[in-house]
Design an enzyme around this catalytic site. Structure first.
Site, PDB file in Angstrom:
ATOM      1  N   GLY A   1      52.730  46.635  50.383  1.00  0.00           N
ATOM      2  CA  GLY A   1      54.001  46.283  49.752  1.00  0.00           C
ATOM      3  C   GLY A   1      55.150  46.115  50.715  1.00  0.00           C
ATOM      4  O   GLY A   1      56.243  45.701  50.309  1.00  0.00           O
TER       5      GLY A   1
ATOM      6  N   SER B   1      49.843  45.355  53.395  1.00  0.00           N
ATOM      7  CA  SER B   1      48.538  45.691  52.817  1.00  0.00           C
ATOM      8  C   SER B   1      47.389  44.958  53.506  1.00  0.00           C
ATOM      9  O   SER B   1      46.251  45.424  53.497  1.00  0.00           O
ATOM     10  CB  SER B   1      48.517  45.355  51.323  1.00  0.00           C
TER      11      SER B   1
ATOM     12  N   HIS C   1      44.236  39.737  48.551  1.00  0.00           N
ATOM     13  CA  HIS C   1      43.758  40.716  49.533  1.00  0.00           C
ATOM     14  C   HIS C   1      42.291  40.462  49.864  1.00  0.00           C
ATOM     15  O   HIS C   1      41.477  40.291  48.958  1.00  0.00           O
ATOM     16  CB  HIS C   1      43.937  42.140  48.992  1.00  0.00           C
TER      17      HIS C   1
ATOM     18  N   ASP D   1      42.395  39.562  42.971  1.00  0.00           N
ATOM     19  CA  ASP D   1      43.787  39.094  42.948  1.00  0.00           C
ATOM     20  C   ASP D   1      44.009  37.855  43.823  1.00  0.00           C
ATOM     21  O   ASP D   1      45.071  37.250  43.792  1.00  0.00           O
ATOM     22  CB  ASP D   1      44.751  40.212  43.350  1.00  0.00           C
TER      23      ASP D   1
END
Length: 197
Positions: free
Chosen positions: A57, A20, A169, A166
């Site tokens: 992922g 990602s 990222h 989060d």
């Protein structure tokens, strides 16, 4: 005066093979790492196209399983950015190392050079795990004679401003920081590539 890279035609074709962090999670395609890096290189007069082969992922093993269709024939070089999900899931570093080593071995067999982008394990997994995981990238780089960028998230890791909520990222600005920091290493990598005849 133009350099050999600036005079290069057709453009060098690179593939950014990753997870990602390469794919550009929650970002428009134009803000993803491959597009931002390509733009920075073109601004320096370097003719290059960077395909985005990032899959959110993906583990190192996942990257190995899709390697052949992710990196087409005619690719001049690969920026390999995998392993973050292995660490987040606490996968045995030996498993990640074996998969990354196999990716590099198969690309080398196809005559495709690799720039290895390293990753550090989250420190909450303990010092033993971190030592084993962090060390796998230098080992692979040394074994195969690769250019290593030690830590892909250098300059943004843990920064709330440069990461999405989060804290895993990067934001668009975070990606720009990543691309700017890795740029000199990529330029050095590009000078090692042989132009297609």
């Amino acid at each position: 005066m133009t350099t050999p890279l600036q005079a290069q035609t057709p453009p060098l074709k690179l593939v950014a093979l990753g997870d990602s962090l390469t794919a550009g999670y929650n970002l428009p395609g134009s803000a993803a790492f491959p597009a931002v890096l390509e733009k920075l290189l073109r601004e320096k007069g370097i003719s290059v196209e960077i395909a985005n082969a990032g899959v959110s992922g993906d583990t190192s093993q996942g990257g190995l399983e899709r390697l052949d269709w992710s990196v087409p024939d005619g690719t001049d070089g690969v920026i390999l950015e995998l392993g973050a999900n292995d660490a987040l899931r606490g996968i045995d570093p030996a498993v990640a190392e074996k998969a990354l080593d196999a990716i590099v071995t198969r690309l080398k067999a196809r005559g495709i050079p690799v720039l290895l982008a390293g990753m550090y394990a989250p420190r909450n997994l303990g010092s033993d795990y971190a030592t084993r995981f962090d060390g796998l990238y230098p080992r692979i780089a040394e074994k195969h004679g690769l250019i290593l960028y030690p830590f892909f998230l250098d300059g943004i890791a843990g920064d709330r401003v440069l990461n999405q909520p989060d804290l895993l990222h990067p934001t668009a600005e975070g990606v720009r920081v990543i691309a700017t920091r890795i740029l000199p290493t990529v330029e050095r990598f590009l000078t090692t590539l042989r132009p297609r005849s």
